[in-house]
Write an enzyme that holds these catalytic residues in place. Sequence first.
Site, PDB file in Angstrom:
ATOM      1  N   PHE A  58       0.806  -1.221   0.000  1.00 46.80           N
ATOM      2  CA  PHE A  58       0.000   0.000   0.000  1.00 46.80           C
ATOM      3  C   PHE A  58       0.843   1.277   0.000  1.00 46.80           C
ATOM      4  O   PHE A  58       0.298   2.382  -0.083  1.00 46.80           O
ATOM      5  CB  PHE A  58      -0.952   0.028   1.210  1.00 46.80           C
ATOM      6  CG  PHE A  58      -0.238  -0.034   2.540  1.00 46.80           C
ATOM      7  CD1 PHE A  58       0.271   1.104   3.133  1.00 46.80           C
ATOM      8  CD2 PHE A  58      -0.083  -1.252   3.187  1.00 46.80           C
ATOM      9  CE1 PHE A  58       0.928   1.044   4.353  1.00 46.80           C
ATOM     10  CE2 PHE A  58       0.574  -1.325   4.412  1.00 46.80           C
ATOM     11  CZ  PHE A  58       1.078  -0.173   4.996  1.00 46.80           C
ATOM     12  N   ASN A 113      -8.801   1.859  -3.874  1.00 51.84           N
ATOM     13  CA  ASN A 113      -7.493   2.110  -4.486  1.00 51.84           C
ATOM     14  C   ASN A 113      -7.066   3.580  -4.429  1.00 51.84           C
ATOM     15  O   ASN A 113      -6.262   4.019  -5.244  1.00 51.84           O
ATOM     16  CB  ASN A 113      -7.456   1.613  -5.939  1.00 51.84           C
ATOM     17  CG  ASN A 113      -7.701   0.131  -6.037  1.00 51.84           C
ATOM     18  OD1 ASN A 113      -7.235  -0.635  -5.199  1.00 51.84           O
ATOM     19  ND2 ASN A 113      -8.452  -0.280  -7.035  1.00 51.84           N
ATOM     20  N   HIS A 121      -0.233  15.358   9.338  1.00 54.39           N
ATOM     21  CA  HIS A 121       0.563  14.300   9.970  1.00 54.39           C
ATOM     22  C   HIS A 121       1.099  14.865  11.273  1.00 54.39           C
ATOM     23  O   HIS A 121       1.393  16.052  11.371  1.00 54.39           O
ATOM     24  CB  HIS A 121       1.748  13.902   9.086  1.00 54.39           C
ATOM     25  CG  HIS A 121       2.814  13.146   9.831  1.00 54.39           C
ATOM     26  ND1 HIS A 121       2.730  11.795  10.060  1.00 54.39           N
ATOM     27  CD2 HIS A 121       3.952  13.578  10.438  1.00 54.39           C
ATOM     28  CE1 HIS A 121       3.796  11.417  10.763  1.00 54.39           C
ATOM     29  NE2 HIS A 121       4.554  12.483  11.002  1.00 54.39           N
TER      30      HIS A 121
END
Length: 137
Positions: A58, A113, A121
Amino acid sequence: MEQTFFIIKPDGVKRGLVGEVLKRIEQRGFTIEKLEFRSQVSEELIDQHYQDLVGQSFYPPIREFMTSGPVLVGVISGPKVIETWRTMMGATRPEEALPGTIRGDFAKAAGENEVIQNVVHGSDSEESAKREIALWF
């Protein structure tokens, strides 16, 4: 004073959320120690940042997303800043993030996907914060 590292990811910059995120940081009483706009981030830097994910199936879309546009990186400080910033960000997955958190208010769930576009973050520990600050600054 405790410090942590943050990124306003390409989706946050593109959608004009930089001011909102910085406002929330300041309203919480944290001090912005460092702030840098990066118009382009290299794949090598992203690979170092996400070193634990490199090699996972991923990961390539994450690298592509994180190098797709400008980001704002910074260091903030304050009491319990790592834990508090992570709470302010909200859960990684937008559908699990509570309203009132950055991700709960602004993140977009990923389609099949697609990479989750979760705006920000933040370092997950003191060790990660030190490593990420040294890497980016």
